[in-house]
Every structure is written in structure tokens, then in C-alpha cells.
Scaffold this motif. Structure first.
Motif, PDB file in Angstrom:
ATOM      1  N   THR A  90      -4.495   2.327   8.384  1.00 56.31           N
ATOM      2  CA  THR A  90      -5.002   1.070   8.943  1.00 56.31           C
ATOM      3  C   THR A  90      -6.318   0.644   8.293  1.00 56.31           C
ATOM      4  O   THR A  90      -7.152   1.482   7.962  1.00 56.31           O
ATOM      5  CB  THR A  90      -5.210   1.187  10.460  1.00 56.31           C
ATOM      6  OG1 THR A  90      -5.811  -0.033  10.921  1.00 56.31           O
ATOM      7  CG2 THR A  90      -6.112   2.343  10.843  1.00 56.31           C
ATOM      8  N   SER A  91      -6.486  -0.679   8.166  1.00 56.10           N
ATOM      9  CA  SER A  91      -7.734  -1.183   7.588  1.00 56.10           C
ATOM     10  C   SER A  91      -8.821  -1.295   8.638  1.00 56.10           C
ATOM     11  O   SER A  91      -9.976  -1.486   8.299  1.00 56.10           O
ATOM     12  CB  SER A  91      -7.554  -2.584   7.013  1.00 56.10           C
ATOM     13  OG  SER A  91      -6.406  -2.667   6.276  1.00 56.10           O
ATOM     14  N   ILE A 116       3.158  -2.063  17.019  1.00 49.66           N
ATOM     15  CA  ILE A 116       4.208  -1.542  16.128  1.00 49.66           C
ATOM     16  C   ILE A 116       3.840  -0.132  15.652  1.00 49.66           C
ATOM     17  O   ILE A 116       4.689   0.763  15.605  1.00 49.66           O
ATOM     18  CB  ILE A 116       4.426  -2.491  14.926  1.00 49.66           C
ATOM     19  CG1 ILE A 116       4.830  -3.875  15.445  1.00 49.66           C
ATOM     20  CG2 ILE A 116       5.506  -1.950  13.991  1.00 49.66           C
ATOM     21  CD1 ILE A 116       5.059  -4.910  14.373  1.00 49.66           C
ATOM     22  N   LYS A 117       2.576   0.056  15.364  1.00 49.54           N
ATOM     23  CA  LYS A 117       2.145   1.395  14.935  1.00 49.54           C
ATOM     24  C   LYS A 117       2.362   2.395  16.075  1.00 49.54           C
ATOM     25  O   LYS A 117       2.852   3.506  15.860  1.00 49.54           O
ATOM     26  CB  LYS A 117       0.681   1.373  14.485  1.00 49.54           C
ATOM     27  CG  LYS A 117       0.472   0.702  13.105  1.00 49.54           C
ATOM     28  CD  LYS A 117      -0.944   0.888  12.601  1.00 49.54           C
ATOM     29  CE  LYS A 117      -1.369   0.019  11.436  1.00 49.54           C
ATOM     30  NZ  LYS A 117      -0.898   0.340  10.108  1.00 49.54           N
ATOM     31  N   VAL A 160       1.843   3.779   6.851  1.00 50.03           N
ATOM     32  CA  VAL A 160       1.324   2.639   6.084  1.00 50.03           C
ATOM     33  C   VAL A 160       2.145   1.392   6.409  1.00 50.03           C
ATOM     34  O   VAL A 160       2.624   0.684   5.516  1.00 50.03           O
ATOM     35  CB  VAL A 160       1.370   2.909   4.558  1.00 50.03           C
ATOM     36  CG1 VAL A 160       0.383   1.992   3.826  1.00 50.03           C
ATOM     37  CG2 VAL A 160       1.052   4.347   4.212  1.00 50.03           C
ATOM     38  N   ILE A 161       2.394   1.167   7.707  1.00 51.50           N
ATOM     39  CA  ILE A 161       3.227   0.006   8.062  1.00 51.50           C
ATOM     40  C   ILE A 161       2.330  -1.166   8.464  1.00 51.50           C
ATOM     41  O   ILE A 161       1.109  -1.080   8.365  1.00 51.50           O
ATOM     42  CB  ILE A 161       4.237   0.362   9.182  1.00 51.50           C
ATOM     43  CG1 ILE A 161       3.525   0.628  10.493  1.00 51.50           C
ATOM     44  CG2 ILE A 161       5.087   1.565   8.768  1.00 51.50           C
ATOM     45  CD1 ILE A 161       4.453   0.722  11.691  1.00 51.50           C
ATOM     46  N   ASN A 163      -6.961  -0.963  -2.329  1.00 49.82           N
ATOM     47  CA  ASN A 163      -5.975  -1.576  -3.206  1.00 49.82           C
ATOM     48  C   ASN A 163      -6.645  -2.048  -4.507  1.00 49.82           C
ATOM     49  O   ASN A 163      -7.664  -2.707  -4.425  1.00 49.82           O
ATOM     50  CB  ASN A 163      -5.390  -2.779  -2.434  1.00 49.82           C
ATOM     51  CG  ASN A 163      -4.263  -3.451  -3.170  1.00 49.82           C
ATOM     52  OD1 ASN A 163      -3.682  -2.885  -4.090  1.00 49.82           O
ATOM     53  ND2 ASN A 163      -3.958  -4.662  -2.781  1.00 49.82           N
ATOM     54  N   LEU A 179      14.024   5.448   7.994  1.00 53.56           N
ATOM     55  CA  LEU A 179      13.525   6.122   9.197  1.00 53.56           C
ATOM     56  C   LEU A 179      14.626   6.537  10.177  1.00 53.56           C
ATOM     57  O   LEU A 179      14.344   7.208  11.175  1.00 53.56           O
ATOM     58  CB  LEU A 179      12.537   5.211   9.920  1.00 53.56           C
ATOM     59  CG  LEU A 179      11.095   5.292   9.429  1.00 53.56           C
ATOM     60  CD1 LEU A 179      10.296   4.112   9.946  1.00 53.56           C
ATOM     61  CD2 LEU A 179      10.435   6.602   9.881  1.00 53.56           C
ATOM     62  N   MET A 213       0.811  -1.215   0.000  1.00 57.11           N
ATOM     63  CA  MET A 213       0.000   0.000   0.000  1.00 57.11           C
ATOM     64  C   MET A 213       0.846   1.267   0.000  1.00 57.11           C
ATOM     65  O   MET A 213       0.553   2.221  -0.719  1.00 57.11           O
ATOM     66  CB  MET A 213      -0.936   0.015   1.212  1.00 57.11           C
ATOM     67  CG  MET A 213      -2.034  -1.015   1.151  1.00 57.11           C
ATOM     68  SD  MET A 213      -3.062  -0.865  -0.319  1.00 57.11           S
ATOM     69  CE  MET A 213      -4.113   0.502   0.134  1.00 57.11           C
TER      70      MET A 213
END
Ligand code: NAD
Length: 784
Positions: free
Chosen positions: A137-138, A115-116, A108-109, A164, A92, A17
Motif C-alpha cells: 500500500t502507498s 478489497i485488501k 499488491v492489489i 515505481n 487466486l 507494481m
């Protein structure tokens, strides 16, 4: 004046993404920096080269893989290769300071809250006081995520959920958190709409937001409901697609495309986060899903899912037998029910006949549609404030032809609710209220703003100033008219030509100018081949010659019309469609425009004026200057026509010279008509009259010989067939003036006559007719 003004974005996470989002931002003209993590281990190859973790090639390895994907034209992420110049790549650690320059940072990780959270903690100190921050995020709660974000930044933080593939999927869900400022949401809505060309739906912070939540329920209801009638996978796919306004792929084929593991995760996530018992029931997956994941049957990505395609020993498609778990040959679906509906043309009628049919199939479709309707009815107001957002989300994010509330309107709200009640279903409060208030439709009070008026809406309004079966003219206000092409498959025939003439007459008398639009899936795919081939086989040469002449004439009438005509192409704009566009005064193309003069594929050359007009477009700028060699300009047209070049996008059509520098692109198709109308109004004030008698310099015999030599070499090198070379020679003849002395001056009519003569000669050839036949039968060109 808004305080926000996004010019530079940073995208963090360069996977599927992130890379596509960065690419699409570049498509829209933004500067982008794409960042990913620094790898913590060397690859064998890197070790072999003696590199260390300090080398920048190693540190940027992950993001560089994204760069490879972005610039690979096969990924189709970019409108034109030149857009990649707007993207920079970094990591980063070494580039984190650059966050300070960003106007918008998108995370977009990986989809993992922990983790976010740690990423947000890491980057927050580098974010300046005007920067907008969002997560792709989805489904993770935006409010939950916002807890780790500093108080003053929270008001500029929101969810920005792209779908997507990013370039092609219109939907973006914008999800504010509790503290997000209203002007942030307003600005982003406008920005994503006008700059990124997206359809924006503002969603509330609920699991799965809007589209995925409804998507999941609508899929799984099909999987449960198919058991009672015992339909096969193939039968379910044949029933649960376009018939009920969903994608042609039906259910299982689409699940294969999405990925079985992805869908299992989505269902589990949504089920764990909902309190609605019915939703939980529907989201309880049939056992075969887990078994499929265990067996690596993940759908298209693992080349096997509910379907499996093989190429060897010969091409074949198999279907998974859900009981034996073996693949069996795919069966074609023969259902009387479907055969009966085939004759019904209008979608709405078909839908009504289908869902109210008393057959097993009808019962199944009723239940499937009902499950979704009752579910979406409950989502207002908790998940979304209005029906348009929900309908748009499903149309833009899941490619549904019609949104659930549009569908509900079509099957009759009152009538269907009666039946639901009889079947013991609980009617959602919002729907009950609508009915109690005396309304019969969900769309009664909806007003469309002028900048979102589309040709389809004009057509549905039934308020044409002139109408015919194939093209109608509408008054779009401020003295501007809009011609809307609506012939079968958006092709051109004599009725279309007639309707264009009628439109021009009306515009001449009563308007300032006209937009040339279309309401088909594509703008226009050219002449009606069926008609041409049939008459060629019957040797009706005179009729064909007249038809070609009439099309040339109407294009010339457009070109020399005294009031502005602005073409608004999108999608496939091929052959005759491209010729109309070439002759209009200005083009306002949608970013997704695939334009080209592709006649050689059916053994012909463009003869509606396209060969002539592309030539003039390319040579016009130097035509009068005898000191400049014409050949490179003529070769531009020669290549575009002989290679049947089709643009990969609107900007690409400009880059390839199919559109001119004064032509413009609109990134959001919803605004195309509005923008084209503004163009008409502007041109109405400024457009100089053109002189149709003007003479044009052509290359003549010398250049013709050169181009024919190119054709000869291509034939010798086996790049083209003998017959291709024959056609290419004819194109060379037309493009250079038809056997005149070098640097002669000719009229446009002379070039048009040459086009038509060559076209008629080719039409008589069996090989041309064979090409047309194959194209009509298979949709693919024959190279004979
Ligand atoms: P992906 O696995 O393809 O890419 C994730 C990227 O994040 C990788 O390049 C990885 O190196 C990077 N990454 C991992 N940890 C990181 C960290 N700590 N800091 C910075 N970068 C890190 O995933 P994806 O499919 O692109 O999904 C990304 C996000 O978009 C997820 O939140 C996902 O839910 C969401 N999303 C995905 C889709 C889809 O169809 N794939 C659709 C909509 C939304």
C-alpha cells in the motif's frame, strides 16, 4: 541464526507494481509465483474461440498479461531474459494452495482497504507459521489493515512500500504494525538491502509514510509560492530543480510524469488524514488541478498535462496557460538570476547564493526550501526517528540529489533558523533541541558502517593517500587501496593514465591490492573525445598515437600487475571504461552496469586493448586446443564490437560475454566497494602470476575472409553503411591476427599494435571525424 529465510515469494496482484515486484524478485534470484484474480466474464475473442470460464487460459488471463509485460524487453523489468524462468503465474482460485510454500507473500492489489481486507481474510488460512506477509500500500494504515489478520500472523505482517519503477527506484519503506516482531523488521531490512539491492527506510505507520508525505508538501509549496512573484510554469521548473537539490525536471514536468490524477488523490488523502493545519493549507490544491483531471489532462499518460508534446506537423512542446487553459508554445527561460549562478560550480555555494539572494527568485527559493525544512523538522520523532531516514527516503524515492536535512546543513542551521524566527515561523522542537545542544549540523554524530563505504564518501573525506585533479588513491583498510576516478564526466585523458600509474606504484610498495572505482554518475564513458577530435583536426598524429599507446600500456600494466586489481563498474561503462574493466583481474559489477565497446559509433575501434582483450576472453578457454574451431568464439567478440553491444545490466554483461564467468555482481551499489575489497583480499591469497609473453592462437586469413564476407553481406543488405563496412573490415583484420596464416600464434603486443594502427588510420578519415563531432554536439551517433 534467523528463523526467516526467503527463497520463494508469492506476489498477489499483477498490475503495474505487482508485475514489477515479481520481476525484480526474480532479478535477485528468488523463485516467485505471481497471482491475480480469475476474470468473471469472457472477452469476445475468448467467446469466439469457444472458451469458457473454466479454461485455464481464461482463468489466468489477467496474470498472463503481466507475463507479457515482464518478458517484453522494452519494459526493462528484468536484468536478463533468463530471469523470467524463476517466475510462475497463476490465479487466486486454482493456485491458492501454493501460498503454503511461500516464505514471503506480498499483497499488491488495488488501493482499497475493503478489497485488501477481504483478500487478507481469504488468504490467511493458507499461510504457514513462518511466512512473512506484507502489503505494498502507498498509504493505507498498516495497523488498520492488520485488524483482519489473525493474531498470530500479525507479528509477521508489515508494509513493504516499493517505488515505481521498482527495478530502478532504490527506496523501499518497511512499515511495522504495532505487533510486528522486531526480528521481522531486522530480517527484512537486511534482506531488502542485500538481496533486493534496495535502500531500506523503516517508517512509522503514518499516512503516506515518509517519502510521499514529504514529496507532496514539497510539490505543493512550490505551486503556492509561485503566485506572489508570478512566475511561469517554465520559470518554476528552471528554478525548482537541481538548483535546490531536486530532480532536473523541476516541479511541473515531474508532476506530469507522476500523473495529475495520482497527485490529486495523494494530496486529498494526506489532507484528510493530517491534523497539522499548515500541512492542510499547503495540500489545498490550486483549482486548476481538478479542472485538469476533468479535461483528461493527466500528464504523460494522457500525453498532455502542464506540458504537451506534439510530433506533427512538426515536433513542438506547449505549456498550459493556467489562466486561459490553452496550450501556448513553450518559452525558453531567460533569467539573469540563473545566468549569474551558472558560473558557480560547487552545489553548496550555488544553493547558498540562490536561497539567500534578495531577488524575487531568491525569495521564492528561500520560501520553497523553508516550507520543506520546517515540515520535515516536525516529522521527527512522530513519523521517523532520524534525519538519515528522511534524507534517504527523498533521495531514493524521489531522486533528490540531497535530502532536506543535508540541504539544511548546507545553508547553515543557525543562520537559516535565525531568519525563520524573524519571519515569525515556529521552529520544530527537534531542530531547536539540536541547536540548544550546541550542535551545528544534523549529521555530526553519524557513523557509516564499513559495508556501506562509497567512493563518493572517500572523495569527500579528503584523506587521499595520493590525489590529483582526476583520480585519487585511498587506504580502505586491511591493506587494500582504492583508486577513485573523478575526472570530468568520468572520461579518460593523459592525466588519468598518469594517476593510475602512480596508484599502481603506491599499491606495489604498500598494499595487498587495489579496487578500481569511480565517483562519477557513470563509471567511465571512455576516452575524452574532445581531446581526440581536436588533435585529429590539427593532425597531431604523433601525439594521438602516443596517447593511445599510453592507454594500452596502462591497461597492460593493470593486467600484469603482481597484485590484484578489482574493477567496480556501474552505470555507463563504455569504450575506454570497458577496456579498463576488461583488463582488471576480477570485476565486481553493480547490477545496473551498461557496459560495451561502442567505438564504432564514433567511427573507431576499441584500441586501448579492448579489441584484443575481448577476443582473448572469448578464445582463451580453447586457445591452446588446436582441435577446436576458434571461429564461433572470435565471432562473439566481432559481434560485440561491430554492433556496439551494450549490456542492459550487470548480469546481462555476463550473459553477453563482456564479463567473464568468475566476475561477480552486486545488487546494492552501496555494498560494491566493500565486496570488491573482499575480492581483492581473496585474490591476494590465490592469484597466480600471469605471463605477458604467452602466445595466443588466432584465426588468421581464413577467418578474416569469412568475417569480411559477413560485413559485405551486411552492407549489401543495407544493414550497415559503406563506411561502417570499412570499419568492420578493420576490426575483422585485428581480431584474426592481422593477415597471418590460419591458426598462427601471436603475442598480445602484436594484437595491440594492430589495434592502434587501425585506430590511427580511421582517425584520419573525415567520416570518423564527422561521427565524433556529431557525438560531441548531440550525444547521438551519426551513421554516415
Ligand atoms: P494496478 O491497478 O496496476 O494493479 C492492481 C492489480 O490488482 C490488478 O492486476 C488487479 O487485477 C488486481 N486485483 C484487483 N482486485 C484484486 C483482488 N481482489 N485480489 C487480487 N488481485 C486483485 O495497481 P498498482 O499501481 O500496481 O498498485 C497496486 C498497489 O501498489 C496499490 O496498493 C498501490 O497503492 C501501491 N503502489 C502503487 C504505486 C504506483 O506507482 N503505481 C507505487 C507504490 C505503491
Amino acid at each position: 541464526m534467523n528463523v526467516f529465510d526467503i527463497k520463494k515469494a508469492v506476489v498477489i496482484g499483477s498490475g503495474v507494481m505487482g508485475s514489477a515486484i515479481a520481476a525484480h524478485m526474480a532479478n535477485s534470484g528468488l523463485k516467485v509465483l505471481l497471482l491475480d484474480i480469475v476474470p468473471n466474464k469472457l472477452t469476445e475473442e475468448e467467446e469466439g474461440k469457444g472458451l469458457t470460464l473454466k479454461n485455464s487460459v481464461v482463468r489466468n488471463r489477467i496474470v498472463n498479461m503481466a507475463k507479457e509485460r515482464i518478458i517484453n524487453t522494452k519494459s526493462m523489468m528484468l536484468y536478463t531474459p533468463s530471469n523470467s524462468e524463476l517466475i510462475e503465474y497463476g490465479n487466486l482460485e486454482d493456485d491458492i494452495e501454493h501460498l503454503r510454500d511461500a516464505d514471503w507473500i506480498v499483497e499488491v492489489i488495488v488501493e482499497d482497504l475493503k478489497i485488501k481486507e477481504s483478500l487478507f481474510a481469504k488468504i490467511s488460512p493458507y499461510i504457514n507459521e513462518k511466512t512473512l506477509l506484507s502489503s505494498n500500500t502507498s498509504g493505507i494504515s498498516i495497523n488498520e489493515m492488520s485488524k483482519v489478520i489473525p493474531e498470530e500472523l500479525r507479528e509477521r505482517f508489515f508494509g513493504s512500500h516499493f517505488f515505481n519503477p521498482v527495478r530502478f527506484m532504490k527506496l523501499i519503506e518497511i512499515i511495522p504494525n504495532e505487533k510486528t516482531r522486531e526480528d521481522v523488521v531486522e530480517y527484512m531490512t537486511e534482506f531488502c538491502d542485500k538481496r533486493l539491492g534496495k535502500g531500506v527506510v523503516v517508517a512509522k505507520d503514518n499516512p503516506g509514510f515518509i517519502a510521499n508525505r514529504i514529496g507532496a508538501v514539497s510539490f505543493f509549496s512550490v505551486l503556492h509560492r509561485m503566485n506572489k512573484p508570478g512566475f511561469s510554469i517554465e520559470e518554476v521548473d528552471a528554478l525548482s530543480g537541481i538548483l535546490i537539490g531536486r530532480p532536473r525536471t523541476g516541479t511541473f514536468r515531474l508532476l506530469d510524469m507522476i500523473g495529475i490524477d495520482t497527485i490529486v488523490k495523494l494530496a486529498a488523502y494526506l489532507k484528510a488524514h493530517t491534523n497539522d493545519e499548515l500541512e492542510k493549507d499547503i495540500l489545498t490544491l490550486p483549482d486548476y488541478f481538478n479542472k485538469m483531471v476533468e479535461n483528461g489532462m493527466l500528464g504523460d499518460k494522457s500525453r498532455q498535462g502542464f506540458y504537451k508534446k506534439v510530433k506533427k506537423p512538426e515536433r513542438a512542446t506547449y505549456t498550459l496557460d493556467l489562466k486561459t487553459f490553452e496550450y501556448e508554445s513553450k518559452k525558453s527561460v531567460k533569467m539573469e538570476f540563473l545566468a549569474g549562478l551558472k558560473k558557480v560550480r560547487k552545489f553548496e555555494e550555488k544553493l547558498n547564493q540562490a536561497v539567500y539572494s534578495e531577488t524575487l527568485e531568491g525569495q521564492f527559493l528561500w520560501e520553497v526550501v523553508k516550507d520543506t525544512l520546517l515540515f520535515v523538522g516536525k516529522l521527527i520523532p512522530e513519523v521517523s526517528d532520524n534525519v538519515i531516514s528522511i534524507d534517504s527516503a527523498m533521495k531514493w524515492g524521489y531522486n533528490w540529489e540531497y535530502g532536506p536535512f543535508e540541504l539544511w546543513d548546507m545553508i547553515g542551521v543557525e543562520k537559516s533558523v535565525e531568519r525563520m524566527k524573524k519571519e515569525g515561523d515556529e521552529i520544530p522542537a527537534f531542530v531547536a533541541e539540536i541547536l540548544e545542544s550546541g550542535k551545528k549540523s544534523f549529521y555530526e554524530d553519524v557513523v557509516v558502517t564499513e559495508d556501506k563505504l562509497t567512493p563518493e564518501m572517500l572523495l569527500n573525506s579528503e584523506k587521499a593517500v595520493q590525489s590529483s585533479k582526476v583520480g585519487s588513491l585511498f587506504d580502505i583498510g586491511d591493506g587494500v587501496a582504492c583508486y577513485v576516478l573523478h575526472s570530468p564526466n568520468s572520461t579518460i585523458n593523459d592525466e588519468v593514465i598518469e594517476s593510475i600509474y602512480n596508484a599502481l606504484d603506491e599499491v606495489r610498495a604498500n598494499y595487498k591490492g587495489m579496487v578500481f572505482a569511480s565517483a562519477g554518475k557513470n563509471f567511465c564513458i571512455g576516452a575524452n573525445l574532445d581531446f581526440v577530435l581536436k588533435n585529429a583536426k590539427e593532425e597531431k598524429w604523433e601525439l594521438l598515437d602516443e596517447t593511445v599507446k599510453a592507454f594500452q600500456d596502462v591497461n597492460m600494466a593493470i593486467k600484469y600487475f603482481e597484485k590484484p586489481v578489482v574493477a567496480a563498474p556501474y552505470g555507463m561503462t563504455l569504450g575506454g571504461g570497458a577496456e579498463i574493466v576488461l583488463h582488471s583481474h576480477k570485476v565486481r559489477a553493480h547490477a545496473e552496469t551498461y557496459m560495451g565497446l561502442v567505438e564504432i559509433g564514433v567511427g573507431l575501434l576499441p584500441a586501448g586493448g579492448g579489441t584484443k582483450e575481448l577476443l582473448l576472453n572469448m578464445t582463451e578457454s580453447v586457445g591452446g586446443n588446436k582441435n577446436i574451431d576458434l571461429s564461433p568464439f572470435v565471432q562473439g567478440a566481432f559481434e560485440a564490437i561491430t554492433r556496439a553491444v551494450v549490456s542492459g545490466s550487470g548480469p546481462d554483461a555476463k550473459a553477453k560475454g563482456l564479463l567473464e564467468s568468475h566476475d561477480a555482481i552486486v545488487i546494492n551499489k552501496d555494498n560494491q566497494l566493500f565486496k570488491a575489497k573482499q575480492d581483492v583480499l581473496e585474490l591476494a591469497e590465490t592469484m597466480p602470476l600471469k605471463n605477458s609473453k604467452k602466445m595466443h592462437r588466432v584465426g588468421g586469413n581464413g577467418l578474416e575472409a569469412l568475417l569480411k564476407y559477413v560485413a559485405y553481406q551486411m552492407k549489401e543488405g543495407k544493414f550497415i553503411s559503406e563506411y561502417d563496412a570499412n570499419i568492420v573490415n578493420k576490426i575483422a583484420h585485428v581480431l584474426t591476427g592481422g593477415g597471418v596464416r590460419d591458426d598462427s600464434l601471436v603475442t598480445e603486443q602484436h594484437l595491440l599494435d594492430l589495434e592502434r594502427e587501425a585506430f590511427m588510420n580511421l582517425l584520419r578519415e573525415t567520416k570518423t571525424q564527422d561521427r565524433m563531432e556529431q557525438m560531441l554536439m548531440t550525444g547521438k551517433p551519426l551513421r554516415n
